[in-house]
Write an enzyme that holds these catalytic residues in place. Structure first.
Site, PDB file in Angstrom:
ATOM      1  CG  ASP A  42      -1.085   6.734 -42.870  1.00  0.00           C
ATOM      2  OD1 ASP A  42      -0.901   7.964 -42.740  1.00  0.00           O
ATOM      3  OD2 ASP A  42      -2.007   6.120 -42.295  1.00  0.00           O
ATOM      4  CE1 TYR A 161      -2.262  16.227 -31.161  1.00  0.00           C
ATOM      5  CE2 TYR A 161      -2.212  18.541 -30.543  1.00  0.00           C
ATOM      6  CZ  TYR A 161      -2.104  17.560 -31.508  1.00  0.00           C
ATOM      7  OH  TYR A 161      -1.841  17.906 -32.820  1.00  0.00           O
ATOM      8  CE  LYS A 165       1.249  16.478 -32.180  1.00  0.00           C
ATOM      9  NZ  LYS A 165       1.897  15.827 -33.353  1.00  0.00           N
ATOM     10  CB  ILE A 194      -3.419  22.816 -40.616  1.00  0.00           C
ATOM     11  CG1 ILE A 194      -2.201  23.460 -39.923  1.00  0.00           C
ATOM     12  CG2 ILE A 194      -3.184  22.682 -42.121  1.00  0.00           C
ATOM     13  CD1 ILE A 194      -1.878  24.885 -40.345  1.00  0.00           C
ATOM     14  CB  THR A 196      -5.833  18.299 -41.850  1.00  0.00           C
ATOM     15  OG1 THR A 196      -6.119  18.222 -40.441  1.00  0.00           O
ATOM     16  CG2 THR A 196      -4.670  19.252 -42.076  1.00  0.00           C
TER      17      THR A 196
END
Ligand code: NAD
Length: 256
Positions: A42, A161, A165, A194, A196
């Site tokens: 990361d 985006y 994707k 989700i 996150t």
């Protein structure tokens, strides 16, 4: 699979990008629990170290790496360190990504387009470009790339985006065909909404923001990162040996 239905990955080496929180950290931990040695890559160095610490605290084996997935040299260096430490590469979860602020397409500036495309799509190309030769040396492997519900359905205000994707799925399917006969399985995962750090930024942590995104989920709640991790581990495991070039939607019904 183990008797309780978990993937069995003892002796495998897994490489996970975007693993300082959310889906990446949950999946890195799941790889560790399944017995794989896990390289955690990361941009956020301290976050990588923390994920590696969490894996080791559960008795697993991990290596923390600092890596900007948009840079070919960084990706190659991170994979070289993985091979130096663990002896090879079997599994990869190419998951690092960034969100797009809601913007009508015409108002999206070119630098933002480039940044979103680089982190969400170019990175997947670079990762696979350097991972696949290592997997061929091992006689095979499995790769899962993170797409999104935004990779199967248009979303207003998300042009860059969505383009990135959708691109991840095209790249996944083409690469899957290139390497299926050489025992490398390439699949994609398409998470719904989700819970996150990315989703917390998107909702700004307000009850209204959360209600707005939950309203898109027929199941009536956000998904948990662990629910995505379970699907990624399945795609990486032996029972998925016949699953090739699939974009697996795990989204509570969001895109039906
Ligand atoms: P997150 O923001 O919690 O995690 C993203 C990770 O990517 C972070 O660890 C970040 O440091 C890392 N990263 C960003 N740029 C990087 C770079 N240049 N190099 C290396 N690492 C970098 O987000 P998340 O929600 O866990 O998302 C993980 C993936 O899932 C992303 O690809 C995202 O687009 C996708 N996704 C998320 C959702 C959701 O609802 N959360 C839905 C669909 C798809």
């Amino acid at each position: 699979m183990t008797r309780d239905g978990r993937a069995e990955l003892t002796g495998k080496v897994a490489f996970v990008t975007g693993a300082t929180g959310g889906i990446g950290r949950a999946t890195a931990l799941a790889f560790g629990r399944a017995g794989a040695s896990v390289a955690v890559a990361d941009l956020a160095e301290e976050g990588s170290r923390e994920t590696a610490r969490l894996i080791e605290a559960e008795g697993g084996t991990a290596l923390a790496l600092c890596c900007d997935v948009t840079r070919s040299d960084d990706v190659k260096a991170a994979l070289d360190r993985t091979v130096d430490r663990f002896g090879g590469l079997d599994l990869a979860f190419n998951n690092a990504g960034i969100e797009q602020p809601v913007t009508a397409m015409v108002d999206l500036d070119e630098a933002e387009w480039d940044r979103i495309a680089a982190v969400n799509l170019r990175s997947v190309f670079l990762c696979m470009k350097h991972q696949i030769p290592l997997m061929l040396e091992r006689g095979g492997g499995a790769i899962v790339n993170t797409s999104s519900g935004a990779g199967v359905k248009g979303i207003a205000g998300q042009a860059a985006y969505c383009a990135a994707k959708f691109g991840v799925i095209g790249l996944t399917k083409a690469a899957a065909l290139d390497y299926a006969a050489r025992n490398i399985r390439v699949n994609a995962i398409c998470p719904g909404i989700i819970d996150t750090p990315m989703m917390q930024r998107f909702t700004e942590g307000t009850p209204e923001g959360v209600a707005r995104v939950v309203a898109q989920e027929p199941v009536g709640r956000m998904g948990r990162p662990e629910e995505i991790a379970a699907a990624v581990l399945y795609l990486c495991s032996e029972p998925a040996a016949f699953v090739i070039g699939h974009a697996m939607v795990v989204d509570g019904g969001q895109t039906i």
